[in-house]
Scaffold this motif. Sequence first.
Motif, short mmCIF file in Angstrom:
data_model
loop_
_atom_site.label_atom_id
_atom_site.label_comp_id
_atom_site.label_asym_id
_atom_site.label_seq_id
_atom_site.Cartn_x
_atom_site.Cartn_y
_atom_site.Cartn_z
N HIS A 30 0.79 -1.22 -0.07
CA HIS A 30 -0.11 -0.10 0.17
C HIS A 30 0.99 1.39 -0.15
CE1 HIS A 30 -3.34 -2.33 0.28
NE2 HIS A 30 -4.28 -1.26 0.62
N VAL A 47 0.92 -5.25 -5.66
CA VAL A 47 -0.46 -5.22 -4.89
C VAL A 47 -0.93 -6.69 -4.61
CG1 VAL A 47 -2.89 -4.62 -5.22
CG2 VAL A 47 -1.14 -3.18 -6.35
N HIS A 91 -3.62 -8.50 -3.86
CA HIS A 91 -4.67 -9.14 -4.53
C HIS A 91 -4.12 -9.81 -5.79
CE1 HIS A 91 -6.89 -7.52 -1.23
NE2 HIS A 91 -7.01 -6.64 -1.72
N ASP A 98 -8.13 -7.17 3.92
CA ASP A 98 -8.33 -5.93 2.96
C ASP A 98 -9.56 -6.34 2.27
OD1 ASP A 98 -6.52 -3.76 1.28
OD2 ASP A 98 -8.08 -4.71 0.22
N HIS A 128 -10.80 -5.89 -0.75
CA HIS A 128 -10.88 -6.34 -2.20
C HIS A 128 -10.11 -7.89 -2.08
CE1 HIS A 128 -11.28 -2.09 -2.97
NE2 HIS A 128 -12.36 -2.66 -3.75
N SER A 132 -3.92 -0.29 -10.08
CA SER A 132 -4.57 -1.01 -8.92
C SER A 132 -4.93 -2.48 -9.21
CB SER A 132 -5.96 -0.45 -8.67
OG SER A 132 -6.89 -0.87 -9.68
N CYS A 133 -5.09 -3.24 -8.25
CA CYS A 133 -5.54 -4.66 -8.39
C CYS A 133 -6.72 -4.74 -9.45
CB CYS A 133 -6.10 -5.11 -7.06
SG CYS A 133 -7.39 -4.23 -6.04
N CYS A 136 -0.18 -0.05 -4.69
CA CYS A 136 -1.36 0.70 -4.76
C CYS A 136 -1.62 2.11 -5.24
CB CYS A 136 -2.11 0.79 -3.18
SG CYS A 136 -2.27 -1.20 -2.73
N CYS A 186 -4.60 4.80 -5.68
CA CYS A 186 -5.84 4.14 -5.67
C CYS A 186 -6.43 4.64 -4.54
CB CYS A 186 -5.45 2.78 -5.76
SG CYS A 186 -7.28 1.84 -5.58
N LEU A 187 -5.69 4.61 -3.34
CA LEU A 187 -6.26 4.98 -1.99
C LEU A 187 -5.53 6.20 -1.57
CD1 LEU A 187 -5.63 2.72 1.05
CD2 LEU A 187 -4.16 2.96 -0.91
N ASN A 232 -11.20 1.04 -8.52
CA ASN A 232 -12.35 0.48 -8.20
C ASN A 232 -13.31 1.28 -7.31
OD1 ASN A 232 -10.93 0.21 -5.71
ND2 ASN A 232 -10.54 -1.86 -6.14
N ARG A 249 -11.11 9.48 -1.92
CA ARG A 249 -10.60 8.16 -2.13
C ARG A 249 -9.26 8.37 -2.78
NH1 ARG A 249 -9.92 2.84 -0.79
NH2 ARG A 249 -9.19 1.49 -2.46
S1 SF4 Z 1 -8.10 -1.22 -4.09
FE1 SF4 Z 1 -6.59 -0.16 -4.56
S2 SF4 Z 1 -5.60 0.34 -2.14
FE2 SF4 Z 1 -6.84 -1.69 -2.52
S3 SF4 Z 1 -5.53 -3.25 -2.71
FE3 SF4 Z 1 -6.39 -2.67 -4.76
S4 SF4 Z 1 -4.75 -1.35 -5.48
FE4 SF4 Z 1 -4.47 -1.52 -3.22
#
Ligand code: SF4
Lengths: 182, 455
Positions: B66, B125, B127, B146, B148, B327-328, B392, B395-396, B417, B423
Amino acid sequence: MSDQLTARVFVVGDNIDTDQIIPAQYLTLLPTVPEEYALLGSYAMIGLPEGAYPTKFITPGTQETEYVVMVAGKNFGCGSSREHAPIALGAAGVRAVVAQGYARIFFRNSVATGEVFPYESVDRLCDVLKTGDEVTLDFSNDTLTHAGTVYALKPLGEVRPVVEAGGIFAYARQTGMIPAAS
Amino acid sequence: MTLTETILARASGRARVEPGDNIWVNTDVLLTHDVCGPGTIGVFHREFGRDAKVWDREKIVIIPDHYIFTADSLSNRNVDILRDFVREQHLPYFYDVIDDPEGHWQFDAARGQLKRQYGRSFAGVCHTALPEKGHVRPGEVLFGTDSHTCMAGAFGEFATGIGNTDAGFILGTGKLLIKVPETMRFYLDGALQKGVMAKDVILHVIGEIGFDGATYRAMQWQGPGASALGMDDRMTITNMAIEAGGKNGIFAADQTTFDFVDARCAANGTKADYQPAELSRDQRFVYDQAFDLSALEPTVAMHPNPGNRALAKTLGHITLDRAYIGSCTGGKTSDFLAFAEIVRGKRVAVDTFGVPATPGVVDDLHKAQWNGRSVWQWLEEAGVQMTENASCAACLGGPVDTFGRMNKPLTCISATNRNFPGRMGHKDSKVYLASPYTVAASALAGRISDPREFL
Ligand code: SF4
């Protein structure tokens, strides 16, 4: 837990997500370190847009809130799985949240940590109450009283034993899942 | 029983479970990262004692991803806490940023954001890295700190996000008390038309049921349209189950799944045996709806939530300050290839940031060649700011020096996402979610655009 709590409420609307409860930039703080736990509390609800929420949640110059009960609309705590969200509220001094509905993980984390009591309301209380109103929560009878009117709250059901035990660890010890703390 | 019920029954040692049952389930894999790992470890030590041992070293996967490429000292410290714990517990699956098991991670801001600043073990990342590194298997139960984590449901497993306290409990016991969710079925028919991607499918569905429409529920994807999707596309769809409030998303495992999983487990030397959950005849759904994929068009989730749906072609009046792919959900190799297909040989009109999900994606994009040039070069030449530091990133949002973070109230179209207020940084910024195709087309036009005009 004592049976009743009289406190002032902070009122928010629908879909308050975890970024508004505790923005991602503060997730570097470690809840298990006492000073960082307190700091997390001081940032609680700092992600709320000021236009819609002019009243500060945290009392200026302190790390805590004067609003011990949070009242919300639907889908409170949606978004990430960060346990920092109920923890930030708990660290700021919130004892209970009364929402019309919760996102799954926020509810779960509230139960698991024992940080805040996650009540669901039958009525849409976020339209009835305004920030600063004084209410009384009755945990034995599952009600919220404001200005003489009594509102029903949904009983916690099967998770109540976990909440009453004080979280998942205490519950697991009580039920013999894991050995009692030495 | 539905797929989710079948897996949970087995994981709790029962012949049958019903929605609403509260059951203790055994965990096959526990995933954590740099944001929630240190807190989880703190809970574990507090509750089980300083000298406690984890329940099963082989079942814990730790992937810092992250807040990595930031000079923020607490973020760097959190990666060190993970490393200390891995050393203390002798954990085999830790994808550290640096290679020295005794070292300290410190991001060097002077070297800039674009060039690789990680060692050989770093995985990116979590996931996206989890399947790449051979940690997903059909029929298993995966918990992760997490939201996701639900992405791994693409592989026919039960996968869901949990908090630090629950994860600390699993670290010590391997078990968790959960409620069996009701299942909603999404039956996919037909094939996607050119210019429409898996991301459009999930944005369409979330718009349909509402972004709390699957709260506490399992989202099961079935039908010929589902079977025809590749693994990356299935992952995009299950990734966003949480964006509808879902507990998990799940596809039935099939040959596509087995081929992917077997190859990754073999390449990484991870556990290779598994028992997939079979689709049964007696399945009860709380919602059952068919969707014709060929009728879908490029779809956007508008500020401020993932259920706020509109068609891309109706949003030409939304002018943009920036575009973001990563991102994932949207930072896989296939996502970047789709994006590059549109921007190649052209020039983006707004600041555009590209953050591959994993170092594997970075390598793929350097290796893939179109007309003697790598896809990475094509992207750079189109004006995309590409970083090799897979994470990440924005993304956040993250710490203020995070690559691509919006530190001002800007409007951004993003292949990620989630688009709740704040965000991706500034709380007055606006994020529009879309497919890599739509993000690419919009980056070229400087306004939200339907990618079919660019293909
Ligand atoms: S949604 Fe964004 S912050 Fe969350 S694991 Fe996926 S890339 Fe990382």
